[in-house]
Each structure stands twice: as C-alpha cells, then as structure tokens.
Scaffold this active site. Structure first.
Site, PDB file in Angstrom:
ATOM      1  N   GLY A   1       0.785  -1.226   0.000  1.00  0.00           N
ATOM      2  CA  GLY A   1       0.000   0.000   0.000  1.00  0.00           C
ATOM      3  C   GLY A   1       0.815   1.273   0.000  1.00  0.00           C
ATOM      4  O   GLY A   1       0.289   2.352  -0.270  1.00  0.00           O
ATOM      5  N   ARG A   2       2.110   1.171   0.318  1.00  0.00           N
ATOM      6  CA  ARG A   2       2.983   2.371   0.270  1.00  0.00           C
ATOM      7  C   ARG A   2       4.394   1.987  -0.167  1.00  0.00           C
ATOM      8  O   ARG A   2       5.374   2.616   0.222  1.00  0.00           O
ATOM      9  CB  ARG A   2       3.018   3.071   1.631  1.00  0.00           C
ATOM     10  CG  ARG A   2       3.487   2.229   2.800  1.00  0.00           C
ATOM     11  CD  ARG A   2       3.648   3.099   4.020  1.00  0.00           C
ATOM     12  NE  ARG A   2       3.963   2.320   5.210  1.00  0.00           N
ATOM     13  CZ  ARG A   2       4.326   2.852   6.371  1.00  0.00           C
ATOM     14  NH1 ARG A   2       4.443   4.163   6.482  1.00  0.00           N
ATOM     15  NH2 ARG A   2       4.581   2.088   7.416  1.00  0.00           N
TER      16      ARG A   2
ATOM     17  N   ASP B   1      -2.235   7.285   2.780  1.00  0.00           N
ATOM     18  CA  ASP B   1      -1.617   8.240   1.857  1.00  0.00           C
ATOM     19  C   ASP B   1      -0.375   7.694   1.159  1.00  0.00           C
ATOM     20  O   ASP B   1       0.221   8.390   0.327  1.00  0.00           O
ATOM     21  CB  ASP B   1      -1.271   9.552   2.582  1.00  0.00           C
ATOM     22  CG  ASP B   1      -0.286   9.379   3.739  1.00  0.00           C
ATOM     23  OD1 ASP B   1       0.332   8.295   3.846  1.00  0.00           O
ATOM     24  OD2 ASP B   1      -0.123  10.326   4.526  1.00  0.00           O
TER      25      ASP B   1
ATOM     26  N   ARG C   1       5.909 -13.153   0.608  1.00  0.00           N
ATOM     27  CA  ARG C   1       5.436 -13.353   1.970  1.00  0.00           C
ATOM     28  C   ARG C   1       4.642 -14.647   2.096  1.00  0.00           C
ATOM     29  O   ARG C   1       4.149 -15.200   1.104  1.00  0.00           O
ATOM     30  CB  ARG C   1       4.541 -12.181   2.387  1.00  0.00           C
ATOM     31  CG  ARG C   1       5.230 -10.830   2.375  1.00  0.00           C
ATOM     32  CD  ARG C   1       4.221  -9.728   2.137  1.00  0.00           C
ATOM     33  NE  ARG C   1       4.741  -8.404   2.454  1.00  0.00           N
ATOM     34  CZ  ARG C   1       5.432  -7.644   1.625  1.00  0.00           C
ATOM     35  NH1 ARG C   1       5.724  -8.096   0.395  1.00  0.00           N
ATOM     36  NH2 ARG C   1       5.849  -6.447   1.977  1.00  0.00           N
TER      37      ARG C   1
ATOM     38  N   ASP D   1       1.493 -11.338   6.579  1.00  0.00           N
ATOM     39  CA  ASP D   1       1.956 -10.495   5.479  1.00  0.00           C
ATOM     40  C   ASP D   1       3.289  -9.831   5.800  1.00  0.00           C
ATOM     41  O   ASP D   1       3.897  -9.202   4.924  1.00  0.00           O
ATOM     42  CB  ASP D   1       0.909  -9.439   5.114  1.00  0.00           C
ATOM     43  CG  ASP D   1       0.553  -8.542   6.289  1.00  0.00           C
ATOM     44  OD1 ASP D   1       0.030  -9.067   7.282  1.00  0.00           O
ATOM     45  OD2 ASP D   1       0.787  -7.328   6.223  1.00  0.00           O
ATOM     46  N   ASN D   2       3.768  -9.975   7.045  1.00  0.00           N
ATOM     47  CA  ASN D   2       5.084  -9.453   7.427  1.00  0.00           C
ATOM     48  C   ASN D   2       6.132 -10.561   7.526  1.00  0.00           C
ATOM     49  O   ASN D   2       7.218 -10.317   8.050  1.00  0.00           O
ATOM     50  CB  ASN D   2       5.004  -8.734   8.780  1.00  0.00           C
ATOM     51  CG  ASN D   2       4.258  -7.420   8.691  1.00  0.00           C
ATOM     52  OD1 ASN D   2       4.099  -6.870   7.615  1.00  0.00           O
ATOM     53  ND2 ASN D   2       3.779  -6.930   9.820  1.00  0.00           N
TER      54      ASN D   2
ATOM     55  N   ASP E   1      10.277  -5.037   7.519  1.00  0.00           N
ATOM     56  CA  ASP E   1       9.058  -4.257   7.743  1.00  0.00           C
ATOM     57  C   ASP E   1       8.945  -3.821   9.201  1.00  0.00           C
ATOM     58  O   ASP E   1       8.111  -4.304   9.951  1.00  0.00           O
ATOM     59  CB  ASP E   1       7.822  -5.042   7.302  1.00  0.00           C
ATOM     60  CG  ASP E   1       6.688  -4.106   6.900  1.00  0.00           C
ATOM     61  OD1 ASP E   1       6.927  -2.885   6.820  1.00  0.00           O
ATOM     62  OD2 ASP E   1       5.568  -4.584   6.673  1.00  0.00           O
TER      63      ASP E   1
END
Length: 461
Positions: A95-96, A128, A189, A259-260, A269
């Site tokens: 997402g970023r 964002d 992952r 997911d990490n 992460d």
C-alpha cells in the site's frame, strides 16, 4: 542478509518479471516536492555494484525511481493476503511500497530493492502511501543493530527526505516525510501464498513455489520430496532461526502478521519495534497489541503459527502429512538455534546441548534477578567474565570462542532502548542535527565487527 557485502560488479536480473502479471500491479511513484539525501548505504551498495553512483544519480534512481539499467522495467506493487492479529484479511498488498529492481550480489545470490513511502498503489485503501522521516530513521537503526547482532535482516539502503508534511495519530503532527529503499533477497510473503490458495490459483502457486526454491536456495530435506514440501521445510528452518535470533538479540518486532513474514527468512518491515529494557517475556512493542499476542516471549509461537498458515496454503499442492512433518521440526530447530546464537553472543565455545541449554537458562534467570538489559548483560559477561553464584557455576568449563576486541573493555555497548532512540530523533527533529545518528550507526557497526558473524547452523556451510 547477514555479513558485509563484498565489492562487486552491477549484475542486473529480473526473474520477478515472469510472475508480474499475477503477482503484482504496475504503479507510478509519487512526485515528491523535495529530494534531500539523508542516508546512502555504500556498504550495501558496494555488494551490488552501485556505490559509485553520484548523489545526483542516487536521488534519480532511489527517490525519483528512474529504472536501473536492464532490471525490472518499472515498479511493481505486490498482491497478498494475510492474517493480521489472527484475523484473515484479503484486502492487503503493497500500500505504500513497491519492488523496482533485482540484481546479483557479490555471493551470486539474488538481491532486490523495494520501497517504503513511495506513494499510493491499488492497495493503499484510505492511506496516503507515505512514510514519516522518523519511521525511516527508526528502520535504519533497527536494521543496522539487527545486522550487528547476527540477525538475517533487510538493509536500509537509502533514505531521502521528501518535503511533505504528514499527519499521524500516533506521533506529533505535522511531521516530516521520507521515502526509504530497503535491500533484501526478496519480498515474497507467507501471505502471497495465502492469496493464491484462497483464489484457487494452483498453477500460479506451483510457479511461486518454484520461484522461491530457485531464488532463495536452501538445503533439501533427507529423502527430497515434492517442491511444496521442500519449500515448507526450508521456511520452517528459516523461521525457527529468525525467532531464535530475535530472542537472543532482545528484540521485539511488534507486528508478526503473515503479510510481514518473508519466506526468504529475513526480518523486515519495521514499525513499532523495541529492544528490551530488561528481560521480560511479556514485554510488548506495539501500543495497539492490547492482548500481548506478539509480546517478546510469544514471538517463537507466533512464527510457528504463521508457518502453520503456510502449510495450509501449500495444501493446494501437497498432501497434509509431509507439511505437518516439516512444521513439527520448528520446536527442536528453534531450541538448537537459541543455544548456538546465545553462546556466540556470550563469546564462549559450546560444550554440548544439555550444558548449553542449562547455561542459557542460568543467563535468563540472572537477567530477571538483576533487571539489566540483555545488551548490558551480554556485554558484562562476554567470554564468561564477571559471573557470580549460579551463573558462575553454569559457566564453569566454558572457554572464550573469539579473539578479544577493545569494545569489550568499554563501560557499555551501543543500545537502542526507547530512550536512546528518542534522543537520536530529537536531535534531528529539533535541530536538524544528523551527526548523533551517524555516530550511533558507526558505533553499531563497530559492535558488529567485535561480535563477528554467528556460526553457521549444523549441516550448513
């Protein structure tokens, strides 16, 4: 990614491109108003032939993301699912961040550059796509200290301040922004496999297994086995060692969702991480982990549970029993890795499993009784020195395993307890003074030099 990279030529690769159509989405990086270079990891860059880049070239590739020659044609935001605090979420993905380059390192293994804070993607949801400068600084500190302490970790390759003001609910706002580039062997992952299992994409699952076996090579179990079973065994071995390395480092990752979890075995992460101020199994890093699910002492169980989710996903390709057999190796492997890494950090040669396990237990008890941090404990008792009582008895007969270093004669080692991290950030936030951070990184790298690399596990070269 333990150990220092050796000087190497730039050798671009792009095996991920063959999976790109179903593993990720092409994206465009954000157009940042400023690009102020704050950190370039020339030690890591030397290992992939990129340390000769000028600062202007560095910014062009690692803040504006002009493609590096002959590697991936453009940024790829990966798709994945995952269990977040044991609740399944199918709405995840980069997402970023994105993956944007692959290359061979000096040892011939694949290395990959990915981002954090590089803008929105189809998986950003309401976020964002940005990263705070403080978050980037914290990731730099975490990766440098973990590398020094022998943990297989991603590297913080680059930090560029980007001139935007960000608002966050968990720190004073507005706050400064940055884009970070990390280097690791890969970004596949456990959640990548979970997504393919849920979508019943069996052919893609088989292709991803083959990709991981090729790009993240590891030992093949006795008797071999089908590819999914081989991969399961390799991931269990890596996760057991990763859990042990965190415990010996006194490190609390904070968010151990599937997911990490990188199937290459690398820690990565970094968000709300903490180092232990004292030995406490219940110590929790993330303020939002109200139940202490990922507390310090529960990290091995969390990684075991996550390996179980990989086994469930791999049932798409394999019978259950070989996967379960692989999973049940986790506990014994974890304990062996703890003993190996503990004695390495203590600086003494092993005497055998029972004696070594008793020494680990005596050290833990001594830390609980004294209230000192693991950093202070291992420094004080390096080579078995300064021990009293039960700890002295447990150390009887152990010999130093490594040559001395001036660091061990100093009053204290580098330590990244919360107060120290906040002190380093305050120098930047209040006076834009980066020298204390650079000095701390230098001190941490000196710690890594003093410790040397941890010994390889039994059966590994």
């Amino acid at each position: 990614m333990t150990g220092d990279a050796q000087p190497a030529e730039y050798r671009p690769e792009k095996p991920l491109a063959a999976l790109a159509d179903w593993l990720g989405d092409p994206v465009e990086p954000a157009d940042f108003p400023q690009t102020i270079l704050r950190w370039r990891n020339d030690r890591a860059a030397a290992g992939v032939g990129l340390s000769a880049l000028s600062d202007a070239e560095w910014i062009r590739h690692f803040a504006r993301f002009d493609p590096l020659p002959a590697t991936l044609p453009g940024p790829l935001a990966l798709r994945y699912h995952g269990h977040q605090f044991r609740v399944y979420n199918p709405e995840l993905g980069d997402g970023r961040g994105f993956t944007f380059a692959q290359m061979k390192g000096g040892g011939g293994r694949l290395l990959e550059l990915g981002t954090k804070g590089s803008g929105t993607t189809p998986w950003s949801r309401t976020a964002d796509g940005r990263l705070t400068l403080k978050g980037a600084v914290r990731e730099l500190l975490a990766t440098e200290m973990l590398q020094a302490l022998g943990v297989d970790t991603s590297r913080t390759f680059s930090i560029v301040e980007t001139g935007e003001e960000l608002r966050r609910g968990d720190e004073p706002s507005p706050t400064r922004s940055a884009v970070l580039v990390r280097m690791s062997h890969g970004h596949i992952r456990i959640g990548s496999f979970q997504r393919l299992a849920v979508l019943e994409e069996r052919d893609h699952m088989a292709a991803l297994v083959e990709y991981c076996l090729t790009q993240f090579p590891g030992p093949v179990p006795d008797g071999g086995g089908e590819p999914a079973t081989v991969l399961m065994n390799q991931v269990v071995e890596r996760m057991a060692d990763l859990a042990a390395s965190w415990m010996v480092a006194g490190f609390v990752h904070g968010v151990l969702n599937t997911d990490n979890m990188n199937v290459s075995g690398e820690s990565f992460d970094y968000g709300p991480w903490r180092w232990l101020p004292h030995w406490d199994a219940g110590f929790t890093a993330a303020y939002f982990d109200h139940a202490g699910l990922y507390a310090f002492g529960r990290q091995p169980e969390a990684l075991y549970w996550n390996c179980g989710q990989l086994a469930i996903a791999l049932r798409t390709l394999s019978e259950a029993q070989p996967l379960l057999d692989a999973l049940e190796r986790f506990g014994p492997l974890y304990m062996a890795h703890v003993r190996r890494r503990w004695l390495w950090r203590l600086g003494v040669a092993p005497l055998g499993d029972e004696r070594d396990a008793a020494l680990v237990a005596a050290c833990e008890e001594a830390m609980r009784e004294s209230g000192v941090s693991p950093d202070a404990f291992f420094h004080r008792h390096r080579f078995g020195r300064s021990a009293r009582g039960a700890l002295a008895q447990a150390l009887d007969g152990y010999e130093p395993a490594r040559a001395d270093h001036p660091l061990w004669s100093e009053p204290a080692p580098p330590s990244l307890v919360l107060e120290r991290v906040e002190e380093l950030w305050a120098a930047i936030a209040q006076g834009d003074d980066w020298q204390p951070l650079m000095d701390e990184v230098a001190a941490i790298r000196r710690l890594g030099e003093a410790l040397g690399p941890p010994p390889a596990p039994a059966g590994h070269a």
